[in-house]
Design an enzyme around this catalytic site. Structure first.
Site, PDB file in Angstrom:
ATOM      1  N   GLU A 215      55.433  77.977  18.483  1.00  0.00           N
ATOM      2  CA  GLU A 215      54.867  79.383  18.470  1.00  0.00           C
ATOM      3  C   GLU A 215      53.278  79.701  18.000  1.00  0.00           C
ATOM      4  O   GLU A 215      53.217  79.881  16.869  1.00  0.00           O
ATOM      5  CB  GLU A 215      56.077  80.716  17.645  1.00  0.00           C
ATOM      6  CG  GLU A 215      57.503  80.078  18.676  1.00  0.00           C
ATOM      7  CD  GLU A 215      58.644  80.483  17.189  1.00  0.00           C
ATOM      8  OE1 GLU A 215      58.907  81.629  16.447  1.00  0.00           O
ATOM      9  OE2 GLU A 215      59.555  79.954  17.368  1.00  0.00           O
ATOM     10  N   GLU A 326      58.800  90.641  20.279  1.00  0.00           N
ATOM     11  CA  GLU A 326      60.448  90.484  19.960  1.00  0.00           C
ATOM     12  C   GLU A 326      60.042  91.537  18.629  1.00  0.00           C
ATOM     13  O   GLU A 326      59.018  91.334  18.107  1.00  0.00           O
ATOM     14  CB  GLU A 326      60.777  89.372  19.493  1.00  0.00           C
ATOM     15  CG  GLU A 326      61.621  88.534  18.340  1.00  0.00           C
ATOM     16  CD  GLU A 326      61.325  87.748  17.872  1.00  0.00           C
ATOM     17  OE1 GLU A 326      62.169  87.241  16.790  1.00  0.00           O
ATOM     18  OE2 GLU A 326      61.122  86.685  18.185  1.00  0.00           O
TER      19      GLU A 326
END
Length: 411
Positions: A215, A326
């Site tokens: 990520e 997120e």
């Protein structure tokens, strides 16, 4: 001073500090924290103080945390990838409409100096950073199950983890990398234990205990960094966030080769509502020859790589790519958090108001950058955070995403 005398002096100073330490009523916890700090913070050739209070240590490239890993003891650093993906274009030469022109971006610490060749910049971990974490073991790690589950998402499972997403994704093929240009903002965070991030995910394995993930993106995380600054970050795990992996360089794994960009350091400037827009480009791809996963920031900075042996599924390829936002929703006072995602504005507000990802691409098995096929979108509560995709000549495949969190329609 002759070497022998210097060694003797260091030894004496060590004895003095040990005897002082013995007299102090130091708790075991403090001792453990200091030991952990010593492990994390490698000796610096030079230290640069950033205006946001960060200390950036210029550490010799061969002394970085990656080499604490037993499998990397005799590793020869690969100073450049064997191959870049085909079809990588210079974004600065792309004609964007004047109102959509974006500006160059840098890191705050650059104002005060740079690291010498042969070193890499590492954000120094302070005692307070570790003490803010739920435990020393959890410092620098994400909580288990923080991946959006667009396929067979069980709503109970999602809400239980307290994480909410607004993402675009592709699945059903073998993927060897992903790229995106990500609009950078400074979202407001309601509680220190919450965060807001915008990133790409490169995923392999099932969504169970064996998930592999790489990520990269930007985040605001008061718990991790002690402030509300927007920071560049990376993350990796090979067992669904249980025992492996961490943010940035807070454990052994990622091998950095770049002397100019510091993981976890503040990005400056950031976008402002109805004003100048700033974005960062991130590319992660698998070197077809060595099998390592490389990361590039912008057009100029190849940052380093995750060695192939860290992963099981990603040792071969990724089975899913996700791009988006997120947040942690800890439901303070039993209500939805007002922590913002992206700019804190919904997608329909558009350029300079809502946050975007543009030129999203995947790397295929021939190491070509391609437009993704069959893009899906996913959000747990679209009245809190939403996502809208589109495509055009300038921005390729893009999407606007984000939202304010708590509002009249998201109590």
């Amino acid at each position: 001073m002759p070497t022998r005398a210097l060694v003797a002096l260091v030894f004496l100073l060590g004895l003095v500090s040990l005897s002082c330490a013995a007299r102090l009523p130091l708790s075991k916890q403090k001792f453990e924290v200091q030991k952990h700090l010593k492990r994390l913070n490698k000796p610096a050739v030079k230290t640069i103080k950033s205006s946001d209070g960060d200390l950036i240590d210029c550490v010799h490239i061969s002394h970085q945390p990656a080499f604490d890993h037993p499998f990397l003891k005799n590793h020869t650093i690969q100073m450049r990838p064997n191959y870049h993906p085909e079809g990588l274009y210079d974004e600065s030469k792309v004609s964007t409409k004047p109102k959509q022109r974006t500006n160059p971006i840098t890191q705050l610490w650059h104002v005060n100096g740079k690291c010498p060749e042969g070193t890499i910049p590492i954000r120094r971990t302070k005692q307070d950073d570790i003490l803010r974490a739920s435990s020393m073991k959890r410092y620098g790690r994400k909580k288990h199950r923080t991946i959006p589950l667009p396929r067979s998402a069980d709503p109970d499972l999602i809400n239980e983890s307290g994480h909410q997403h607004a993402i675009a994704y592709v699945e059903g093929d073998k993927y060897y990398g992903a790229k995106a240009t990500i609009n950078v903002w400074e979202p407001k965070i309601q509680q220190p234990n919450e965060f807001s991030l915008s990133q790409l995910w490169i995923l392999g394995g099932s969504f169970g205990e064996d998930l592999n993930s790489i990520e990269a993106g930007w985040q605001v995380s008061p718990d991790l960094y002690g402030d509300n600054n927007t920071r560049l970050f990376t993350y990796w795990t090979s067992d669904a966030y249980q025992a492996t992996g961490c943010y940035n360089l807070l454990c052994s794994g990622f091998i950095q080769i770049n002397s100019e960009i510091a993981m976890g350091a503040s990005i400056s400037p950031v976008s402002a509502f109805r004003n100048s827009q700033y974005d960062i480009s991130i590319l992660v791809w698998k070197d077809p020859k060595e099998g390592n996963w490389w990361m590039q920031f912008g057009n100029d900075y190849v940052l380093g790589y995750w060695p192939a042996f860290l992963f099981s599924y990603l040792g071969d390829s990724a089975s899913m790519i996700e791009w988006g936002g997120e947040v942690v929703n800890s439901e303070p006072d039993g209500q939805h958090t007002s922590t913002q995602m992206g700019s804190g504005h919904f997608p329909e507000e558009g350029f300079s108001k809502s946050s975007y990802f543009r030129n999203i691409q995947i790397v295929d098995s021939s190491n070509n950058l391609k437009a993704p096929k069959g893009i899906g979108t996913f959000t747990e509560q679209s009245n809190c955070y939403d996502v809208q995709t589109g495509s055009n000549g300038d921005w390729g495949h893009y999407f606007y995403y984000g939202g304010p969190g708590r509002n009249a329609n998201c109590p």
